[in-house]
Design a protein around this motif. Sequence first.
Motif, PDB file in Angstrom:
ATOM      1  N   SER A 179      43.117  48.994  39.210  1.00  0.00           N
ATOM      2  CA  SER A 179      41.689  49.092  39.486  1.00  0.00           C
ATOM      3  C   SER A 179      41.345  48.277  40.724  1.00  0.00           C
ATOM      4  CB  SER A 179      40.866  48.592  38.298  1.00  0.00           C
ATOM      5  OG  SER A 179      41.019  49.441  37.179  1.00  0.00           O
ATOM      6  N   VAL A 180      40.220  48.635  41.324  1.00  0.00           N
ATOM      7  CA  VAL A 180      39.714  47.950  42.515  1.00  0.00           C
ATOM      8  C   VAL A 180      38.515  47.111  42.115  1.00  0.00           C
ATOM      9  CG1 VAL A 180      38.610  48.269  44.766  1.00  0.00           C
ATOM     10  CG2 VAL A 180      40.557  49.689  44.118  1.00  0.00           C
ATOM     11  N   ILE A 181      38.439  45.904  42.640  1.00  0.00           N
ATOM     12  CA  ILE A 181      37.293  45.039  42.426  1.00  0.00           C
ATOM     13  C   ILE A 181      36.619  44.787  43.766  1.00  0.00           C
ATOM     14  CG2 ILE A 181      38.792  42.986  42.498  1.00  0.00           C
ATOM     15  CD1 ILE A 181      36.734  41.576  40.718  1.00  0.00           C
ATOM     16  N   VAL A 182      35.315  44.982  43.794  1.00  0.00           N
ATOM     17  CA  VAL A 182      34.489  44.741  44.980  1.00  0.00           C
ATOM     18  C   VAL A 182      33.539  43.604  44.630  1.00  0.00           C
ATOM     19  CG1 VAL A 182      32.872  45.742  46.630  1.00  0.00           C
ATOM     20  CG2 VAL A 182      34.655  47.173  45.613  1.00  0.00           C
ATOM     21  N   ALA A 183      33.479  42.585  45.476  1.00  0.00           N
ATOM     22  CA  ALA A 183      32.667  41.414  45.140  1.00  0.00           C
ATOM     23  C   ALA A 183      32.274  40.671  46.400  1.00  0.00           C
ATOM     24  CB  ALA A 183      33.445  40.491  44.197  1.00  0.00           C
ATOM     25  N   GLY A 184      31.410  39.696  46.183  1.00  0.00           N
ATOM     26  CA  GLY A 184      31.082  38.733  47.229  1.00  0.00           C
ATOM     27  C   GLY A 184      31.870  37.463  46.977  1.00  0.00           C
ATOM     28  N   ASP A 185      31.203  36.326  47.077  1.00  0.00           N
ATOM     29  CA  ASP A 185      31.881  35.047  46.830  1.00  0.00           C
ATOM     30  C   ASP A 185      31.613  34.515  45.433  1.00  0.00           C
ATOM     31  OD1 ASP A 185      29.234  34.430  47.075  1.00  0.00           O
ATOM     32  OD2 ASP A 185      29.468  32.956  48.678  1.00  0.00           O
ATOM     33  N   GLY A 186      31.094  35.343  44.547  1.00  0.00           N
ATOM     34  CA  GLY A 186      30.783  34.906  43.197  1.00  0.00           C
ATOM     35  C   GLY A 186      29.355  34.453  43.044  1.00  0.00           C
ATOM     36  N   THR A 187      28.757  33.989  44.141  1.00  0.00           N
ATOM     37  CA  THR A 187      27.347  33.591  44.129  1.00  0.00           C
ATOM     38  C   THR A 187      26.472  34.686  44.721  1.00  0.00           C
ATOM     39  OG1 THR A 187      27.970  31.263  44.334  1.00  0.00           O
ATOM     40  CG2 THR A 187      25.703  31.847  44.911  1.00  0.00           C
TER      41      THR A 187
END
Length: 629
Positions: A179-187
């Motif tokens: 699977s692929v995860i797309v995110a920022g820095d958690g904040t």
Amino acid sequence: MRFVLAIVAFVVAAVMIVAGIAQRTVFAPPSQVTAAATVPADTRYVVIDSAVLNAHPGQQTLSVSGSKNAKTQMVAYGRTADVKAWLADQKYATIAYRAGDSAVTVKTVTPKSGSTGSSGAASTATPAPTATATPAPTGAATTQAAAPGPNPAGSDLWLDEFDGQDAQVTKMNVPSGVSVIVAGDGTAPAPDKIVLTWPVDTSTPWAFPLIIGGLVLLVIGIALYLWGLYTHRKSRGPRRKSGPKMPKLPKAPKYKPTASIEATPRGRRSTRRTRVMAPALLAGVLALTGTGAGAAFAETSTPTPTPTPTATSSAPHGNANSPAPAVTAPQLERIVKRISVAAANADAKNDPNLAKLRFAGPALQLRDANYAIRVKKADQPALPAIPAGPLELSLPQATDSWPRTVTAVVKMPNDATGKAQAPLALALVQQTPRDNYMVEYAIALEPNVKVPNLAPASIGAAVVPPDSKLLKVQPDQVAAAYGDILLNGEKSKWYSSFDLTDDKLVAQVGASWKAQEQARLAQQFGQTSTLTFAGRVGSGPVISMATNDSGAIVWVNPEEVQLHRVTEAGAQVIAGATTAALSGVAQSNTGIESVYGYQLAFYVPPAGSDEKVRLLGFAQGLVSAREVP
């Protein structure tokens, strides 16, 4: 008739050429299939399953946008179970795709109440998420009131990772189970606009044949037209009027030869009959000859070989039910490079806090002591650097839980004089999904060491329990057993269980060396002080990884305590330069205790084997020193 055939050829040629050109232009299929989704503006993590990514064949292109800070955005992919284990207690969005109507839906997955993150918890079980449908976003951003989440960037769990501008457009071939995860820095929220693109086969195999065939028919039509035109013009030339017909001459009586006289044909007709009979006879001869040749060929032909089927395994690791290895080879190479950079930064600044980012256990203990010594003793050599590669050997644990263990052997560069150095062996442990792999042991292999037969990196090995009785020596007893040999030599009860023929550590600090040190001290200072040695097991973990012969590679951390104590009033114990730098005491009226830590790797054969336990490599050094009362 020729004009009719020409017109038919022209019409068919026109149809074929137009159809071929239309396939490449008007009727050409689209070059790609695109699916776009918009997630809620406050979503921190977006997960795209492999079922969505493989909805269409071909390489997937993932485009993300809408992040408030493009520098913090990231796209990574890993095993689906690992991605969910990393998210654990975090709320995230998933994207689903229906290939039938090309519809994209977004769902929000909320962990059950009471679920905690796995970064610091002893249990690493993945909580069962609850999926709730999320309506189409209206575009208005909402503020997430929850506390900042963990930052997925730089995690060793990902098979590959793209950060910042590199994450905007990502091309990948994600297999099933990833699977692929797309995110920022958690904040900061993740990019809220997700676009998936798949290539479409735009090949038109009939276009070129239709165009070429049409051109060929066009040429044939032109040729028929010119031929018909030529024939027509030729038939319209001047003709002479014929006069009165000549009367027919009386027929002469036919001559009939007798049966006894052979009639020999003469003239043109005879020649014509001969020419007709010759091909007929030739065809008959060829027919007979062909039949004979075919029979002969059938009798002498070489029989067609029958292929023998080869058994292959459809499972990626030989057994579909067996757990996958903890890391892949490219993933481990990237981890080792990160460890190399972190070690270089810590070594350059003698900073134990930087070392804690990638070192733990005995490896961190030895580095911390080396930094403390080098601060006060500038000529103290640094510990060997961790090279970035290449990897000579990798042995990951086959597991789907935590902690996870990986063994890697890294090739060392030549030293300053151009002499080859022994490879460096690392034992890495990842405690939880959100933790990075830490170096627990870092040792130099013995010269010409015989490494046992290990499982391939694509399959992985099992971890042997420390109290396993299936080995010649239990893994949790190896440290104490070898420490007893270093103290007592041949008098140790474990002496016959170890192969000490090429053991360089025993030659350096074994019982013979200890006896020499005690004798030298007594000869130099008499009975004013005593030097004693004692062994103990260090705090490092016992790591055991199975080999293909039912043995194991065992990593242990024995320690040796040297106590130099004053026995006569007025006498003093003078510490060595290294001990003084670490303890802060140059001389003492009572005594100085020095502790040496050993990082050892052994091959332990299976129980009942004729082989002996042998040392594969070691690292050792002063880890603590103090003045004793």
